[in-house]
Design a protein around this motif. Structure first.
Motif, PDB file in Angstrom:
ATOM      1  N   TYR A 245     -29.316  55.426 -70.632  1.00 58.04           N
ATOM      2  CA  TYR A 245     -28.477  56.190 -71.554  1.00 58.04           C
ATOM      3  C   TYR A 245     -29.136  56.306 -72.922  1.00 58.04           C
ATOM      4  CZ  TYR A 245     -25.014  55.558 -67.942  1.00 58.04           C
ATOM      5  OH  TYR A 245     -24.360  55.576 -66.733  1.00 58.04           O
ATOM      6  N   ARG A 246     -28.868  57.429 -73.572  1.00 56.97           N
ATOM      7  CA  ARG A 246     -29.429  57.709 -74.896  1.00 56.97           C
ATOM      8  C   ARG A 246     -28.281  57.816 -75.882  1.00 56.97           C
ATOM      9  NH1 ARG A 246     -31.349  62.522 -77.586  1.00 56.97           N
ATOM     10  NH2 ARG A 246     -30.758  63.773 -75.777  1.00 56.97           N
TER      11      ARG A 246
ATOM     12  N   TYR B 274     -29.928  56.162 -84.422  1.00 58.05           N
ATOM     13  CA  TYR B 274     -30.367  55.156 -83.448  1.00 58.05           C
ATOM     14  C   TYR B 274     -30.926  53.973 -84.219  1.00 58.05           C
ATOM     15  CZ  TYR B 274     -32.278  53.316 -79.068  1.00 58.05           C
ATOM     16  OH  TYR B 274     -32.546  52.540 -77.958  1.00 58.05           O
TER      17      TYR B 274
ATOM     18  N   THR C  34     -26.464  58.095 -79.626  1.00 60.06           N
ATOM     19  CA  THR C  34     -26.390  58.375 -81.059  1.00 60.06           C
ATOM     20  C   THR C  34     -25.145  57.657 -81.554  1.00 60.06           C
ATOM     21  OG1 THR C  34     -27.490  60.523 -80.929  1.00 60.06           O
ATOM     22  CG2 THR C  34     -26.098  60.120 -82.842  1.00 60.06           C
TER      23      THR C  34
ATOM     24  N   ILE D 227     -22.656  60.115 -77.399  1.00 59.02           N
ATOM     25  CA  ILE D 227     -22.477  60.161 -78.856  1.00 59.02           C
ATOM     26  C   ILE D 227     -21.258  59.319 -79.200  1.00 59.02           C
ATOM     27  CG2 ILE D 227     -22.032  61.630 -80.858  1.00 59.02           C
ATOM     28  CD1 ILE D 227     -23.402  63.908 -79.349  1.00 59.02           C
TER      29      ILE D 227
ATOM     30  N   GLU E 255     -23.188  60.730 -67.936  1.00 59.98           N
ATOM     31  CA  GLU E 255     -24.489  61.371 -68.064  1.00 59.98           C
ATOM     32  C   GLU E 255     -25.259  60.780 -69.252  1.00 59.98           C
ATOM     33  OE1 GLU E 255     -24.741  65.534 -67.492  1.00 59.98           O
ATOM     34  OE2 GLU E 255     -23.940  65.336 -65.467  1.00 59.98           O
ATOM     35  N   GLU E 256     -26.520  61.102 -69.329  1.00 55.46           N
ATOM     36  CA  GLU E 256     -27.457  60.388 -70.194  1.00 55.46           C
ATOM     37  C   GLU E 256     -27.062  60.380 -71.664  1.00 55.46           C
ATOM     38  OE1 GLU E 256     -32.148  60.725 -71.621  1.00 55.46           O
ATOM     39  OE2 GLU E 256     -31.239  62.271 -70.367  1.00 55.46           O
ATOM     40  N   ARG E 257     -26.652  61.501 -72.189  1.00 57.98           N
ATOM     41  CA  ARG E 257     -26.398  61.628 -73.631  1.00 57.98           C
ATOM     42  C   ARG E 257     -25.038  61.070 -73.981  1.00 57.98           C
ATOM     43  NH1 ARG E 257     -27.403  61.552 -78.333  1.00 57.98           N
ATOM     44  NH2 ARG E 257     -27.841  63.299 -79.726  1.00 57.98           N
TER      45      ARG E 257
ATOM     46  N   GLU F  31     -26.526  49.414 -74.659  1.00 53.15           N
ATOM     47  CA  GLU F  31     -27.543  49.704 -73.646  1.00 53.15           C
ATOM     48  C   GLU F  31     -27.579  48.601 -72.583  1.00 53.15           C
ATOM     49  OE1 GLU F  31     -30.810  52.282 -76.205  1.00 53.15           O
ATOM     50  OE2 GLU F  31     -31.106  50.123 -75.967  1.00 53.15           O
TER      51      GLU F  31
ATOM     52  N   ASP G  61     -16.801  67.862 -70.312  1.00 54.11           N
ATOM     53  CA  ASP G  61     -16.936  67.098 -71.553  1.00 54.11           C
ATOM     54  C   ASP G  61     -15.636  66.362 -71.860  1.00 54.11           C
ATOM     55  OD1 ASP G  61     -19.622  67.956 -72.250  1.00 54.11           O
ATOM     56  OD2 ASP G  61     -18.729  69.932 -72.558  1.00 54.11           O
TER      57      ASP G  61
ATOM     58  N   ARG H 267     -20.272  63.443 -71.110  1.00 56.35           N
ATOM     59  CA  ARG H 267     -20.194  64.485 -70.086  1.00 56.35           C
ATOM     60  C   ARG H 267     -20.245  63.826 -68.716  1.00 56.35           C
ATOM     61  NH1 ARG H 267     -23.457  70.057 -70.447  1.00 56.35           N
ATOM     62  NH2 ARG H 267     -21.632  70.419 -71.782  1.00 56.35           N
TER      63      ARG H 267
END
Length: 343
Positions: free
Chosen positions: A226-227, A205, A229, A171, A167-169, A214, A308, A248
């Motif tokens: 994707y984002r 970032y 951190t 870390i 999923e997108e987030r 990325e 998760d 996730r």
């Protein structure tokens, strides 16, 4: 038997590469260079038994015809002209800097704050993540070796991204040994500063290695976008990287399915070490090897619906994160067994 040249042989990645090539069954070292120690022998600079003379890069240009492959272990920003000149001589060029990792000038400008001096070469370089780009690396002539942090993150998350289960987030918390900073004399890397300490840097970032994460994971995924951190830390050890990734997966995807996915994706990979449930990847699984160790842990182990996951991936930053991966790339490009000189 082929001959190799190493430009920048006295830094940490350079000396590691020389040691790997020295024991490679199909390679002889033709010449090695050093900007600061030209005229000396390698054994004058490092505690090794080899008396290879250290020459200047200009002399290496003149002797380009003596070798078949050139490894560039130069500081970032200093590989562009050597890559251009050695490529023009028809040599296989394997660059360990960041100068050719990003395939587009716009990405280079965004993350490195400058125009790329050789944009015409960027699309000619193959990104050397062997487990992902093996087909492109076979017979490649220009290769960009991935960064140390992105190697752990990309290998740790590639199966999820490819399956569309990431999923997108994302870390990422990473820790690197002090050798990852190079053989430079800067205050944060002095023994008294680094020992018994741990320091975050470029967190959020900001770190340039996010660009490689990325690039690889967005390209692999049917979803992308994707984002990240990303929080890198300086760890008071000589070598090794440990990346902990918090992700996730979609509703209905179980831990067992994730494990099956990783086993299928990395089946037969000689340098991927998937750990069984309940074990955690550590630096000791990988230092002084070309392996990447990966562990998979659900955040709530007693809840089968938990989405998760905590993925941990480790490597030796000087080997799988740099020089070992460079040799692995060479093996693929020149038709040697992929594990030659690395086991």
């Amino acid at each position: 038997m082929i001959k190799a040249g190493v430009a920048g042989a006295t830094g940490y990645t350079g000396i590691e590469l020389v040691q790997l090539l020295h024991r490679h069954p199909h390679v002889e070292i033709g010449w090695i260079t050093s900007a600061s120690s030209a005229g000396k022998r390698l054994c004058d600079v490092h505690a090794v038994p080899w008396e290879y003379p250290l020459i200047a890069l200009e002399e290496a240009y003149a002797r380009a015809g003596e070798v078949d492959v050139v490894f560039l272990c130069l500081p970032h920003g200093q590989s562009i002209e050597p890559a251009r000149r050695f490529a023009a001589r028809g040599l296989c060029v394997i660059d360990l800097s960041a100068d050719f990792r990003l395939g587009h000038p716009e990405a280079y400008r965004r993350w490195y704050g400058m125009e790329h001096p050789a944009p015409e070469l960027l699309p000619q370089f193959v990104y050397g993540l062997c487990e992902v780009n093996r087909a492109q690396l076979r017979k490649a002539r220009l290769i960009a070796v991935p960064g140390c942090y992105p190697t752990t993150v990309n290998l740790g998350l590639y199966p999820l991204a490819k399956a569309g289960w990431l999923e997108e987030r994302v870390i990422v918390d990473s820790k690197s040994g002090v050798s990852g900073a190079g053989r430079t004399l800067k205050t944060p890397y002095l023994f008294v500063e680094a020992n018994e300490n741990m320091t975050p840097y470029n967190i959020g970032y900001r770190h340039r290695h996010i660009a490689e994460m990325e690039m690889v994971l967005n390209a692999a995924s049917p979803n992308g976008g994707y984002r990240f951190t990303f929080s890198p830390h300086l760890l008071p050890v000589n070598r090794g990287i440990l990346s902990t990734m918090y992700v996730r997966v979609p509703v209905g995807v179980t831990e067992a399915q994730v494990r099956d996915l990783y086993e299928e994706t990395y089946a037969g990979e000689p340098f991927i070490h998937l750990l069984p449930a309940g074990q955690q990847a550590s630096l000791r699984h990988t230092v002084h090897t070309n392996r990447c160790a990966i562990s998979i842990t659900p955040e709530l182990p007693d809840d089968p619906t938990c989405r998760d996951l905590i993925i941990v991936a480790t490597e030796d930053n000087l080997i799988k994160g740099a020089s070992g991966q460079a040799v692995q790339c060479m093996n693929l490009a020149l038709g040697f067994p992929e594990t030659a000189g690395l086991l």
